[in-house]
Design an enzyme around this catalytic site. Sequence first.
Site, mmCIF file in Angstrom:
data_model
loop_
_atom_site.group_PDB
_atom_site.id
_atom_site.type_symbol
_atom_site.label_atom_id
_atom_site.label_comp_id
_atom_site.label_asym_id
_atom_site.label_seq_id
_atom_site.Cartn_x
_atom_site.Cartn_y
_atom_site.Cartn_z
ATOM 1 N N CYS A 110 1.248 -1.415 -0.021
ATOM 2 C CA CYS A 110 0.158 -0.485 -0.194
ATOM 3 C C CYS A 110 0.960 1.693 0.287
ATOM 4 O O CYS A 110 0.419 1.781 -0.592
ATOM 5 C CB CYS A 110 -0.835 0.039 1.215
ATOM 6 S SG CYS A 110 -0.306 -0.429 2.865
ATOM 7 N N ARG B 180 8.122 -10.382 5.694
ATOM 8 C CA ARG B 180 7.558 -10.426 6.488
ATOM 9 C C ARG B 180 8.533 -11.191 7.610
ATOM 10 O O ARG B 180 8.414 -12.395 7.666
ATOM 11 C CB ARG B 180 6.392 -10.294 6.982
ATOM 12 C CG ARG B 180 5.164 -9.708 6.314
ATOM 13 C CD ARG B 180 3.712 -9.751 6.280
ATOM 14 N NE ARG B 180 3.105 -9.151 5.308
ATOM 15 C CZ ARG B 180 1.749 -8.629 4.769
ATOM 16 N NH1 ARG B 180 0.995 -10.114 5.716
ATOM 17 N NH2 ARG B 180 1.062 -7.958 4.302
ATOM 18 N N GLN C 147 1.085 -11.529 -2.199
ATOM 19 C CA GLN C 147 -0.921 -10.612 -2.828
ATOM 20 C C GLN C 147 -1.655 -11.063 -3.968
ATOM 21 O O GLN C 147 -0.654 -9.999 -4.878
ATOM 22 C CB GLN C 147 -0.667 -10.252 -1.446
ATOM 23 C CG GLN C 147 -0.521 -10.579 -0.157
ATOM 24 C CD GLN C 147 -0.775 -9.397 1.081
ATOM 25 O OE1 GLN C 147 -0.659 -7.971 0.530
ATOM 26 N NE2 GLN C 147 -1.228 -9.482 1.918
ATOM 27 N N ASP D 209 -2.668 -8.680 -4.499
ATOM 28 C CA ASP D 209 -3.410 -7.254 -3.815
ATOM 29 C C ASP D 209 -3.687 -6.277 -4.811
ATOM 30 O O ASP D 209 -2.435 -5.982 -5.796
ATOM 31 C CB ASP D 209 -1.578 -6.578 -2.739
ATOM 32 C CG ASP D 209 -2.333 -5.812 -2.163
ATOM 33 O OD1 ASP D 209 -3.095 -5.400 -1.063
ATOM 34 O OD2 ASP D 209 -0.974 -5.094 -1.255
ATOM 35 N N HIS E 94 -5.357 -1.845 -4.175
ATOM 36 C CA HIS E 94 -5.718 -0.709 -3.426
ATOM 37 C C HIS E 94 -6.471 0.259 -5.011
ATOM 38 O O HIS E 94 -5.963 0.948 -5.502
ATOM 39 C CB HIS E 94 -4.446 0.145 -2.993
ATOM 40 C CG HIS E 94 -3.431 -0.381 -2.264
ATOM 41 N ND1 HIS E 94 -2.709 -1.620 -2.684
ATOM 42 C CD2 HIS E 94 -4.383 -0.793 -0.419
ATOM 43 C CE1 HIS E 94 -2.076 -1.848 -1.359
ATOM 44 N NE2 HIS E 94 -3.226 -1.324 -0.133
ATOM 45 N N LYS F 262 -14.520 -2.389 8.188
ATOM 46 C CA LYS F 262 -13.986 -3.493 7.413
ATOM 47 C C LYS F 262 -15.001 -5.106 6.308
ATOM 48 O O LYS F 262 -15.149 -4.913 7.612
ATOM 49 C CB LYS F 262 -12.602 -4.335 7.309
ATOM 50 C CG LYS F 262 -12.595 -4.752 8.679
ATOM 51 C CD LYS F 262 -11.106 -6.029 8.820
ATOM 52 C CE LYS F 262 -11.290 -6.353 10.079
ATOM 53 N NZ LYS F 262 -10.206 -7.485 10.021
ATOM 54 N N HIS G 150 -8.267 -0.708 0.600
ATOM 55 C CA HIS G 150 -7.818 -2.211 0.081
ATOM 56 C C HIS G 150 -8.549 -3.178 0.233
ATOM 57 O O HIS G 150 -9.526 -3.088 1.095
ATOM 58 C CB HIS G 150 -6.743 -2.280 2.206
ATOM 59 C CG HIS G 150 -5.934 -1.071 2.187
ATOM 60 N ND1 HIS G 150 -4.662 -0.892 2.343
ATOM 61 C CD2 HIS G 150 -6.187 0.035 2.808
ATOM 62 C CE1 HIS G 150 -4.365 0.313 2.768
ATOM 63 N NE2 HIS G 150 -4.945 1.361 3.359
#
Length: 660
Positions: A341, A370, A388, A390, A392, A471, A517
Site C-alpha cells: 500500500c 515479513r 498477494q 493485492d 488499492h 472492513k 485495501h
Amino acid sequence: MTDQITITLPDGSSRRFPSGSTPLDVANAISPRLGKAALAAVVDDRLVDLSSPIRRDAAVRVVTADSAEAVPLLRHSTAHLLAAAVTALHPGAQCGIGPATDEGFFYDFVVPRPFVPEDLERIETKMRELAGQDLPYERQMWPRDEARRFFLDRGEPLKAQLIDEKAEGQSDVSCYTIKDRATFVDFCVGPHVPSTGRLKAFRLLSTSNAYWKGDAANQPMQRVYGTAFASQRDLDEHLRRIEEAKKRDHRKIGRDQKLFLFHPWAPGAAFWLGKGTVLWNTLADYMRGVLYPAGYVEVKTPIVFNKALWETSGHWQHYRQNMFLIQESEDEQLALKAMNCPGHFLVFASEVRSYRDLPLRLHEQTPLHRNEASGVLSGLTRVRQLSQDDAHCFVMESQIAEEVERLLRLMQRVYADFGLAYSARLSTRPEQFLGAVETWDHAEASLKQALAAAGQAYTVDEGDGAFYGPKIDIDVTDAIGRKWQCATFQLDYQMPERFDLKYTGADNAEHRPVVIHRAIIGTFERFIGLLIEHFAGAWPLWLAPVQAVVLPISDRHAAYARQVRDQLAAAGLRVELDERQEKIGYKIREGQMQKVPYMLVAGDREAADGTVSVRSRSAGDLGARPVSEFVTAALEEIARKGTGLSPSAARSGEAPSLVS
C-alpha cells in the site's frame, strides 16, 4: 430483612432473590435439572462462574452444554486441567498462558526437556484422573501484591509478569485453584466450569516449541495442544476431521506432487518447482484475466524502501519488528517492503489526479517479506516471503458503496470459479479509532449498502474494525469444514491524510480520496496451501499442473504417443508423456497416485484409429475417444472451471464433459 434483587430471565419473566444469590441458586430455583446441567451464567452480558454472587438487579441466562458459550468455556477449563496435570507430573514446571482457541486450546510450559508423545499420554491420563475426582474450580480474590509475591516465591516469574501487565492499577486479582493432593493455583480472570468432573470429552493432540509471548528472544517453552467439546460425539467428529486433515496436509501433498520445497538456508521462503510454478502462474494469470476487464492497472513497485516511507505510513513506529531491515547504505536506513500500500500511495501522488480519474484501481503481485518468528512458520500457510492478490482502489467518498459492491461481485465470481463456499463478516468501529464518528457511520452504512446490493449475507463483528476504518472479511470453508480468512475489503481514511493524497473535484477544489485495501484470494502461498488441502491434491482440470499424461503401451507406440502429446500441447493443454520402460498397469497406477485428471493410453488400436483410451481420475475407464474429441471436451471442462457451466453450455442448457 435480607435485601432482595430482581432477576430477569431470558423469557422475559422475573423472580426475586436475596442479594448475594449466585447463578447456581437461580438455576436450581428454575429447575433442579437445570442446576445440574449448568456450567456458568451470563449476567448482564458478562460470562461469570456459577458461584459468582449477584448483588443487584440483573438479567441472567444460565449456560449449559447447548449454549454458544459452552465450548470455549470447556476448552478454557480443560487448559487449566492440563496445567494442573503437568505441574503434578513435572514439579518445577513453569506455566505460561493457556487460552481457548477456535480449534481447542493450548498451554505453554517451561520444562527441562521437550515433551515427547509418551509424556502426552501420561499427562492426559493424569487429566482424566483429576477429572474423575470432580475437583472444584475455586475462584479466590487475592491482593495484587500478595498474588505476585506468591508466584515469585514458587518459582513462576512469568505469572508475576502477567499480573504486572494485566492487573496494573487493580488492588485485587482473581486466582483459581484445583485442589488435588497438591493444590494447583493459576492467575486467571475466568470464568470456569464448576468442577473438573464436567470435563469428559477432551484429547491432547500434539506438542511444539514456543517462546514466551511468541518472541524468539524470550524464554523458550513447550506448547501442548489439545481440544475439548461438550460431547464425545462432537470430539470424535473433530478427531475424524483431524485425521482427514493429515491426509490433506499441503506439505505432504506438495512434496509428493513435486510442487515446492523449503530449505533451512531460506527459512519461510518456498522454492517453487516446475509443477508448482505452473500452478502459481496459472493462479496469477487467472487473477490478471479477471482484473484487467474490471478496470485494474497492474503496477510493480520497489521491494526496498527508505525508512522515510515507513515513517510516513506509520509502519516504522508500529510494525518495524515484523520487517526485514537492511544495514545502512550510503547513510540510508532501508527495509524490505512488507505490504504494497505505501508504494501505491506514492504512485497515486506522482501526478495530478482529477475526479474523472476515480476510481483508480492499482493491482500488484510483487513479493513481500515479513519477519515472522521461526517458531510459527508452517509450510505455505505461514511464510516470510509472500505475494498477494493485492490492490488499492482510490475512490471518492460518494463512490464507496458502488465500488465495494463491485468488489463483492468480483469476489463472488472468483470463489465460484474455485468452487469454494464462503461467508462474510462486517467489522465495525472499535473503541479506539481515528477520525470522526460521522465519517465512520457513513462508511459503515456504505458497506452495508454494498453487501445488500450484492446479495451477500453477512454477520456483524461489533467493534472489530481496524482503528482507521471498517472492513468486510470473507471466510472460506474448505472440504472438511475448516474456515480460512481470505478476501478482505478495508476502508482507509487515514493513509490518504498521512501521504497528503488529493484529487481535484468537479467543484475545482482539492479533496481527499478514500482508499479501499482489497484482496480476493489473499496471499498466494496461503491460498495455494488452502487449495491443496481443499482438493486433497486432486486438482480440477483447469488448475491441474499436469492435465493429462499420455501412456504408450510399449516402445512401438511411442511415436504415436508423441504425436498425441504434441496435439494436446498445441491446443494449450498441459500434458506429459510417460515413456518409461514400465508395464501399462504400473503407469496408470502412478498417474492415479499423482492424481492426474486424465490418462490417455495409446496402443495398436488407438494408433490405427487416431484415438486414445481415456481413463479419468474420478470415473475410471471412459473408453476410446478421437484425440480431437478429447481436446474439445477438455477445453470445455477447463472453461467451466468451478461454476458448473461454460457460457456456451449455459446457453444450450447442456454441460459437455468427458465423463458425461
